[in-house]
Motif scaffolding. Structure first.
Motif, mmCIF file in Angstrom:
data_model
loop_
_atom_site.group_PDB
_atom_site.id
_atom_site.type_symbol
_atom_site.label_atom_id
_atom_site.label_comp_id
_atom_site.label_asym_id
_atom_site.label_seq_id
_atom_site.Cartn_x
_atom_site.Cartn_y
_atom_site.Cartn_z
ATOM 1 N N ILE B 254 0.884 -1.175 0.000
ATOM 2 C CA ILE B 254 0.000 0.000 0.000
ATOM 3 C C ILE B 254 0.920 1.223 0.000
ATOM 4 C CG2 ILE B 254 -1.607 1.348 1.410
ATOM 5 C CD1 ILE B 254 -2.856 -1.287 2.309
ATOM 6 N N PRO B 255 0.836 2.059 -1.037
ATOM 7 C CA PRO B 255 1.830 3.132 -1.185
ATOM 8 C C PRO B 255 2.009 4.006 0.061
ATOM 9 C CG PRO B 255 0.571 2.932 -3.188
ATOM 10 C CD PRO B 255 -0.075 2.011 -2.196
ATOM 11 N N LEU B 256 0.904 4.413 0.670
ATOM 12 C CA LEU B 256 1.046 5.329 1.817
ATOM 13 C C LEU B 256 1.765 4.655 2.991
ATOM 14 C CD1 LEU B 256 0.334 8.244 2.577
ATOM 15 C CD2 LEU B 256 -1.737 7.385 3.649
ATOM 16 N N GLU B 388 -6.134 10.115 -5.846
ATOM 17 C CA GLU B 388 -5.115 9.692 -4.898
ATOM 18 C C GLU B 388 -4.445 8.390 -5.322
ATOM 19 O OE1 GLU B 388 -3.769 10.839 -2.183
ATOM 20 O OE2 GLU B 388 -4.862 12.729 -2.150
ATOM 21 N N GLY B 389 -3.158 8.333 -5.093
ATOM 22 C CA GLY B 389 -2.454 7.078 -5.358
ATOM 23 C C GLY B 389 -2.043 6.392 -4.073
ATOM 24 N N ALA B 390 -2.605 6.863 -2.959
ATOM 25 C CA ALA B 390 -2.167 6.384 -1.645
ATOM 26 C C ALA B 390 -2.522 4.922 -1.385
ATOM 27 C CB ALA B 390 -2.765 7.262 -0.546
ATOM 28 N N PHE B 391 -3.535 4.415 -2.093
ATOM 29 C CA PHE B 391 -3.990 3.049 -1.832
ATOM 30 C C PHE B 391 -4.023 2.189 -3.092
ATOM 31 C CE2 PHE B 391 -5.661 5.565 1.636
ATOM 32 C CZ PHE B 391 -5.272 4.808 2.727
ATOM 33 N N ASN B 392 -3.251 2.627 -4.112
ATOM 34 C CA ASN B 392 -3.254 1.852 -5.346
ATOM 35 C C ASN B 392 -4.711 1.714 -5.810
ATOM 36 O OD1 ASN B 392 -2.751 -0.116 -7.362
ATOM 37 N ND2 ASN B 392 -0.978 -0.871 -6.283
ATOM 38 N N ILE B 393 -5.143 0.531 -6.235
ATOM 39 C CA ILE B 393 -6.529 0.375 -6.705
ATOM 40 C C ILE B 393 -7.355 -0.363 -5.653
ATOM 41 C CG2 ILE B 393 -5.961 0.442 -9.157
ATOM 42 C CD1 ILE B 393 -6.243 -2.664 -9.108
ATOM 43 N N ASN B 448 -6.497 10.291 4.072
ATOM 44 C CA ASN B 448 -5.775 9.065 3.696
ATOM 45 C C ASN B 448 -5.212 8.353 4.918
ATOM 46 O OD1 ASN B 448 -5.999 9.037 0.797
ATOM 47 N ND2 ASN B 448 -4.770 10.894 0.828
ATOM 48 N N ARG B 449 -4.751 9.127 5.882
ATOM 49 C CA ARG B 449 -4.207 8.504 7.092
ATOM 50 C C ARG B 449 -5.314 7.790 7.870
ATOM 51 N NH1 ARG B 449 -2.178 11.816 10.781
ATOM 52 N NH2 ARG B 449 -2.571 13.832 9.831
#
Lengths: 388, 482
Positions: B254-256, B388-393, B448-449
Motif C-alpha cells: 500500500i503506497p502510503l 489519490e495514489g495512496a492506496f493503489n486500486i 488518507n491517514r
C-alpha cells in the motif's frame, strides 16, 4: 539526471527526430526583462543563460499574456544545478486564480549537467481541469533551494505530432514524485496522457469485471435455452475460472501500479542518500528544507549552556520553527517580537535580519547591539546581544 | 551510529520477551503458535510497556533502566515459571513433545523454533508455490526500502516533529511525564494526544542512552514488519500459501504505508492494534477460548493509547462486533461469556490510568461541530477512485472482489473480520460527512491517514474472502454435490 526508463534512449531519439519548434513563452532576452524573480541572493542573465542563486524557494514568474491553455501545455526547461534533491514546482494563474496540483512538481537532478525537464500541465481529474482557458502567468519555484540554478531554456510549448505527444506523456509518467511534507498524508499518482494512473487502472479493472460478467450472463443465457441438465462439477469449475481471471487481472493491475511506485521509492531513497548521507560537498540537503539540518547542528554547537532560550529568525514565508524546537530540545527557540526574552539570536536564510556595525537590524530597524559570534552563510548567523 | 542502532534493536526485542510471556501465560492451550506468537509478542509487549512507563510517570517515578527493569524481569520470570510448571510457553503442549513434569524447558525452547502456527489444509501445487515465493520476495523489497529510510532520513514530517517524536524526546530528556502545568507535562505539545508511541520511543532512547532522531523510527518499521507477519500468519489459517502471500504483499505495498513505515507518525501503529484486536476477537469466535478475549482487551487498550480515534471510533466498533458475534454464537460460546468481566478488567487496568488522566485534566478526544456535508461525497469519490495514489486500486479492487461471490456474506469466518472493517469504515466516513472535519478532506492531510488505519482490516477481509472463494475443499464438496 534521473533516468526514468531504459526506453528513454528510444524516446530521446524520437524526440530529436520529431520535435517541432518552440512556441509560447521562451527564455530570450526580451522576455527575461519582464520576468519577476523572488527570494534570490544573486540573479544574472547573460549569454542566453539565466543564473539564479536562491535564498530559499527562489521563484521565477513569467507573464504569459494570451496564452491559450488548450494549445500550449508543456512546460520545458533546460537547467543545471548541483543540489541532488532540488525540487521544481510550477504554479500558474488562470482566470485570475492561482492554480497548482501536486504532480506539477518534480525533483531536479544534481549532476551538475544541463538536463531537460518537461511537465505536461494538462493533468486532470474527472470534472476538474486546472490548466484551462487563458493563462496569465506561470511561476516556477525551486523549493528549498539555496543553491545556484542555471537555466538555458524555459518555454511553454505546443507538442506537435503523435511522436512528440507520446514522448511527453512517457516522460511525465516516469517523473518521480517529489518528497514534500504532504508525502505522509497523500500519494499523488503518476499521470499518463493527462489522466491519473490510478484512474486508468481502475477503469481497466471495472471494464475487465464487466466483460467477465457479460461473458457469464451470455453463457448462462445460452445454457438456459438448452434442456435442463443436472448441475455438475464442471459448472463450478468454469465459474471458478471466471472468478480466478478477475482476481488475476486485479492482482496484475495492483502490481502494475506497485512496480511504478517501487521505482519512485527507489529513486527517492537514492536521492536522499546522495543529498543527505553521502554528499559531494559535505552539505546535507533534504527536500524543501535545503541545508536546514546542518544549520540546526551549527546552532546547537554555537549556543552555550546558559543560552537555553534563543530567538529564531527563520526564512520569510517558511516555518522551520517546529523543526528547530524538536531538533534542539531542550534548547528553546522563541519568535522575535521585542527584545528582552533572551540575548541570543539564530538567523537562518533571512535577508530581513542583518548585522552591521555592531547592530542587529530586523526589517531595517535596529533592535540590539552586540556581536556576531558565528556565521553560517551570507544570510545565516548567530548574534549575541551585549549590554549597552 | 552502529552501536545506537544495535541498542535500539535490542530495545525492540526486550519488550517482545515480555509480550511473549504475556501470550504464553494467557494462551495456555498453545493455540497461538510460531510466527503468530512471535509477531504478536512485539505488539503486545510494546503496548504493555507503554502502559507500564505511563504508570511510573503518573506516580512520579523517574524513568531509568532500573525503574523499567521489573517489566522485563517479569517477562523472564513468567517464562521460567511456565517452564517449571511443565506448561511450555511456546505454544506446543509438553505432552506432544514427550516432555515430563519438571523436566525443564528444553522441549519448550526447541518448540520455539519448530512449533508452527496452524495453516489452512488447502493443498498447494508447484505453480502456487512459485507464486508464493515471488510474493514473499516482493514483500522483502517492500520491507527493505523503509528500513533503509530509517537510517538515512532525518526527522521531517510535521506531526512527527511537533507531536509524536517531540513528546518522546521531551519525556526522554525529562525522564518522566513532568509536573502538571510544566512545559514537560505529558511530553508537552498537544496534551490530548495519547502517549503510547512517544513512551515507547522514549524507552528506546533510555535503553540506548541517547536520542537519535532517525533511529527511533525503527519503532515504525518494527510495527510495519510485525503487522505483515501477523497478517500472513493469521491469513494462512484460512487461505493457501499463495493467496496468503499475495495479500500480505498487497498489504505491504500500500503506497502510503511506505512513508508511515519510517515517518514517525502513529497511524500505522493504531492500524496494527486495530487489526490484531479484530484478528484475536475473530479467533475467540472460532475457538471459544476466552484467552483470545483477554488478548483482545490488551491490544484494544493499546489501540486507545495510540490514537484518539482508537477510543472514539475503533473501540466502539470492536464492542459492536463482539455483540454481533455473541448474537451469532451458539449456546456453548454464550455460556462462556459470563467471564466477560475479566477482559473488561484487563482493558480498564491498562487504559484506565490514561483515561483517568484525560478526564482529570479535561483532555479532549477530538471532535467537531455536527452537520451534514453532502459535498464531502464528491471529494471522497475523488480520493477513492481517481485523484489519490495512496492506496493503489484498493477501493475499486475491494468492490469487485466482494461482488464476485456475494454468497460469502453469509460466512461467519469472513463476517467476523469484515463487520469490524465496515463499522470502522462507516465511522471514519461519518467523521468527514457529519462533522466540521469535512474541511480536512480538501487539504488531504487526514483522510488518507484515517483510511490507512483501517486498510489492513480491509485487505485481510479480502484475503479471507479470496481464500474461501478458491477453497479447494469447498470445491470438492460442491463437486460431490454436498
Amino acid at each position: 539526471m534521473l533516468k526514468p526508463a531504459y526506453a528513454f534512449f528510444l524516446a530521446f531519439f524520437l524526440h530529436a527526430l520529431f520535435f517541432q519548434g518552440t512556441a509560447g513563452a521562451a527564455l530570450r532576452g526580451e522576455f527575461v526583462s519582464t520576468w519577476q524573480i523572488k527570494n534570490f541572493s544573486f540573479a544574472e542573465f547573460k549569454d542566453k543563460r539565466l543564473t539564479v542563486k536562491g535564498l530559499l524557494d527562489p521563484e521565477i514568474t513569467i507573464p504569459t499574456p494570451n496564452l491559450n491553455a488548450a494549445d500550449y501545455y508543456v512546460m520545458e526547461m533546460s537547467a543545471k544545478t548541483t543540489n541532488p534533491m532540488g525540487l521544481m514546482r510550477v504554479m500558474w494563474k488562470a482566470g485570475g486564480r492561482t492554480r497548482f496540483y501536486p504532480i506539477a512538481q518534480l525533483p531536479l537532478s544534481g549532476d551538475g549537467e544541463f538536463n531537460t525537464y518537461s511537465i505536461d500541465l494538462r493533468a486532470r481529474y474527472p470534472g476538474i481541469k486546472l490548466w484551462n482557458g487563458e493563462i496569465s502567468t506561470v511561476s516556477v519555484t525551486f523549493s528549498g533551494f539555496g543553491d545556484t540554478v542555471e537555466i538555458e531554456d524555459l518555454a511553454i510549448k505546443k507538442p506537435v505530432g503523435i511522436a512528440e505527444k507520446a514522448i511527453t506523456a512517457w516522460r511525465n509518467f516516469f517523473w518521480p514524485e517529489a518528497i514534500t511534507p504532504l508525502s505522509i498524508n497523500s500519494v499523488s499518482p503518476p499521470f499518463l496522457f493527462a489522466f491519473s494512473y490510478v484512474f486508468i487502472l481502475n477503469i481497466i479493472a471495472v471494464t475487465a469485471a464487466l466483460a467477465a460478467l457479460a461473458a457469464h450472463l451470455w453463457k448462462k443465457r445460452k445454457k438456459d435455452s438448452l434442456p435442463v441438465e443436472p448441475r455438475t462439477g464442471n459448472d463450478a469449475s468454469r465459474h471458478e475460472k471466471r472468478v480466478s481471471a478477475i482476481f488475476i487481472v486485479l492482482l496484475l493491475l495492483w502490481a502494475a501500479y506497485d512496480l511504478r511506485y517501487t521505482y519512485d521509492q527507489a529513486i527517492s531513497t537514492n536521492a536522499v542518500y546522495e543529498s543527505y548521507v553521502r554528499t559531494k560537498d559535505e552539505r546535507r540537503r533534504f527536500s524543501n528544507m535545503d541545508d536546514f539540518y546542518d544549520f540546526a547542528e551549527f546552532a546547537r554547537a554555537q549556543l552555550k549552556g546558559e543560552d537555553k532560550i534563543f530567538y529564531f529568525h527563520g526564512p520569510a514565508g517558511r516555518n522551520f520553527f517546529a523543526h528547530m524546537k524538536y531538533l534542539l530540545y531542550p534548547l528553546k527557540p522563541v519568535t522575535f517580537e521585542k527584545p528582552g526574552a533572551t540575548k541570543v539570536h539564530a538567523v537562518y536564510k533571512n535577508p530581513n535580519v542583518t548585522f552591521d556595525n555592531g547592530m542587529l537590524y530586523v526589517d531595517g530597524n535596529p533592535v540590539a547591539k552586540g556581536k556576531e559570534t558565528a556565521r553560517y552563510d551570507d544570510y545565516s548567523f548567530i548574534f549575541r546581544e551585549e549590554n549597552l | 551510529m552502529f552501536l545506537d542502532a544495535a541498542l535500539m534493536f535490542v530495545a525492540l526485542l526486550l519488550p517482545s520477551v515480555t509480550g511473549f510471556a504475556i501470550i504464553a501465560a494467557t494462551d495456555k492451550k498453545g493455540l497461538i503458535r510460531g510466527l503468530e506468537r512471535a509477531a504478536l509478542s512485539f505488539g503486545i509487549g510494546a503496548g504493555c510497556l507503554s502502559f507500564y512507563i505511563f504508570l511510573l510517570g503518573v506516580v512520579g517515578i523517574t524513568y531509568s533502566f532500573a525503574a523499567l527493569l521489573p517489566y522485563f524481569a517479569a517477562g523472564f520470570f513468567i517464562i521460567a515459571a511456565l517452564m517449571k510448571k511443565q506448561f511450555l510457553p511456546f505454544g506446543t503442549p509438553a505432552s506432544a513433545l514427550g516432555g515430563r513434569r519438571g523436566s525443564g524447558g528444553q522441549e519448550g525452547l526447541k518448540a520455539l523454533f519448530t512449533g508452527r502456527a496452524e495453516t489452512s489444509p488447502e493443498k498447494t501445487n508447484s505453480v502456487e508455490k512459485i507464486l508464493g515465493v515471488i510474493f514473499l520476495a516482493l514483500i522483502a523489497v517492500k520491507l527493505f526500502l523503509p528500513l533503509l529510510n530509517v537510517f538515512i532520513w532525518p526527522p521531517y514530517f510535521d506531526d512527527a516533529v511537533t507531536t509524536w517524536d517531540f513528546k518522546a524526546k521531551v519525556i526522554f530528556t525529562a525522564s518522566g511525564l513532568g509536573a502538571s502545568g510544566s512545559e514537560e507535562f505529558l511530553g508537552g505539545g498537544l496534551l490530548n494526544y495519547p502517549l503510547g508511541t512517544p513512551l515507547f520511543k522514549a524507552w528506546m532512547g533510555i535503553f540506548a542512552g541517547t536520542w537519535n532522531a532517525s533511529l527511533v523510527h525503527l519503532y515504525d518499521f518494527a510495527i510495519f514488519a510485525s503487522m505483515a507477519a501477523v497478517f500472513y500468519a493469521f491469513l494462512r489459517r484460512h487461505a493457501s500459501f499463495a493467496i496468503a502471500a499475495a495479500f500480505t504483499y498487497v498489504l505491504a505495498s500500500i503506497p502510503l504505508m511506505s512513508f508511515h513505515a519510517h515517518g514517525g507518525y502513529a497511524d500505522m501503529a493504531a492500524g496494527y492494534y486495530l487489526l490484531t484486536s479484530v484478528l484475536l476477537l475473530a479467533r475467540w469466535f472460532q475457538t471459544g477460548e476466552n484467552s483470545f478475549l483477554y488478548l483482545t482487551a490488551i491490544t484494544s487498550a493499546a489501540m486507545t493509547f495510540t490514537k484518539n480515534e482508537g477510543l472514539v471510533l475503533y473501540a466502539p466498533a470492536i464492542v459492536l462486533t463482539f455483540l454481533f458475534l455473541i448474537a451469532k454464537a451458539g449456546a456453548p460460546l454464550r455460556g462462556k461469556i459470563k467471564r466477560i468481566a475479566v477482559p473488561c478488567a484487563v482493558f480498564l487496568a491498562l487504559a484506565g490510568p490514561w483515561l483517568a488522566v484525560k478526564a482529570l485534566y479535561g483532555l479532549s478526544v477530538g471532535g467537531g461541530k455536527l452537520g451534514i456535508h453532502g459535498e464531502a461525497f464528491t471529494e471522497l469519490a475523488a480520493v477513492f477512485f481517481w485523484e489519490e495514489g495512496a492506496f493503489n486500486i484498493l477501493w475499486v479492487g475491494a468492490i469487485l472482489i466482494l461482488s464476485a461471490n456475494i454468497r460469502l456474506f453469509k460466512d461467519m469466518t469472513f463476517l467476523s473480520h469484515f463487520v469490524p472493517f465496515a463499522l470502522t469504515f462507516l465511522a471514519t466516513l461519518a467523521v468527514f460527512v457529519f462533522t466540521s472535519n469535512y474541511e480536512w478532506l480538501y487539504l488531504r492531510t487526514t483522510i488518507n491517514r484515517s483510511f490507512l488505519i483501517i486498510s489492513p482490516l480491509l485487505v485481510f477481509s479480502l484475503g479471507i474472502f479470496t481464500g474461501l472463494t478458491f477453497s479447494k475443499e469447498k470445491f470438492k464438496k460442491s463437486k460431490r454435490g454436498e
